[in-house]
Design an enzyme around this catalytic site. Sequence first.
Site, PDB file in Angstrom:
ATOM      1  CE  LYS A   1      -2.268   0.409   3.833  1.00 23.52           C
ATOM      2  NZ  LYS A   1      -1.747   1.532   4.633  1.00 23.52           N
TER       3      LYS A   1
ATOM      4  NE  ARG B   1      -3.537   2.613  11.715  1.00 24.21           N
ATOM      5  CZ  ARG B   1      -2.792   1.995  10.814  1.00 24.21           C
ATOM      6  NH1 ARG B   1      -3.247   0.917  10.212  1.00 24.21           N
ATOM      7  NH2 ARG B   1      -1.596   2.445  10.526  1.00 24.21           N
TER       8      ARG B   1
ATOM      9  NE  ARG C   1      12.340  -7.865   7.949  1.00 28.18           N
ATOM     10  CZ  ARG C   1      11.950  -6.755   8.551  1.00 28.18           C
ATOM     11  NH1 ARG C   1      12.282  -5.581   8.063  1.00 28.18           N
ATOM     12  NH2 ARG C   1      11.186  -6.825   9.636  1.00 28.18           N
TER      13      ARG C   1
ATOM     14  NE  ARG D   1      13.654  -7.803  13.163  1.00 31.16           N
ATOM     15  CZ  ARG D   1      13.502  -6.546  12.752  1.00 31.16           C
ATOM     16  NH1 ARG D   1      14.547  -5.860  12.345  1.00 31.16           N
ATOM     17  NH2 ARG D   1      12.330  -5.976  12.759  1.00 31.16           N
TER      18      ARG D   1
ATOM     19  NE  ARG E   1       3.133  -7.395  12.273  1.00 30.12           N
ATOM     20  CZ  ARG E   1       4.368  -7.884  12.202  1.00 30.12           C
ATOM     21  NH1 ARG E   1       5.086  -8.038  13.294  1.00 30.12           N
ATOM     22  NH2 ARG E   1       4.891  -8.201  11.048  1.00 30.12           N
TER      23      ARG E   1
END
Length: 236
Positions: free
Chosen positions: A30, A105, A144, A178, A189
């Site tokens: 986004k 939001r 990642r 991580r 999340r």
Amino acid sequence: MTSEAVAGTAARNGGSRRIIVMMGAPGAGKGTQAERLSEELGLPHVSTGELFRAMLKSDSRLGRKVRGYVESGGLVPDEIVVAMVEDRLAEPDAAAGVILDGFPRTVAQAKALDRMLEQAGTSVCAVPYIEVPPELLLARLTGRRICTKDDQHVYHVVAMPPAKDGICDVDGAELYQRADDSEETVQGRLDQQLPPMFEVIDYYADHRVLLPVPGDMPAEEVTVELLRVIENTRST
Ligand SMILES: [Zn+2]
């Protein structure tokens, strides 16, 4: 033309100000797309993340209020966020419109934005929504890998893989994931962020301004498609 018709035309054009709201889950791209649209359409990219960071450095009344909430670890109330956006919309470079990113939001914020815009004689004209299947979001957000020797050496198993699996191209050190990028954390999340996002999307669908665009194609193609659907709203 009757005066009602004239008023109607003015309202539809909203003074031809273009208030565009970008929607998309984390990992949908986004922010990147908002940046590209900003260049293509000549409208400022207003990210609430950046607005917050600017507020934390600002010594304005609003800045001090925002700092107060953030420093006490509290959630910044909607009216403050809306006031922040309202201030930004009053800047001269936003006269022709803006691309909002990261706001609203929640449906409460979307309604507050509508009220604020209505007072200014305008409204949200387009809500491009970059739609990415959940499993692809998860792959993007967990891909990642970081070098154990130098954390500036960052890879992505899909988007930017190292030549040799799990090994840094620069120094041959091992790569690691991580904890923040682990599937469990990312899923948690998403579980938290997606339901309110879908409510906002339903809200804009009800108001006939939602423009869904498939996000599971190369970023350049997503940009082309976004521009196409946004420009379409101008000619109808
Ligand atoms: Zn390295």
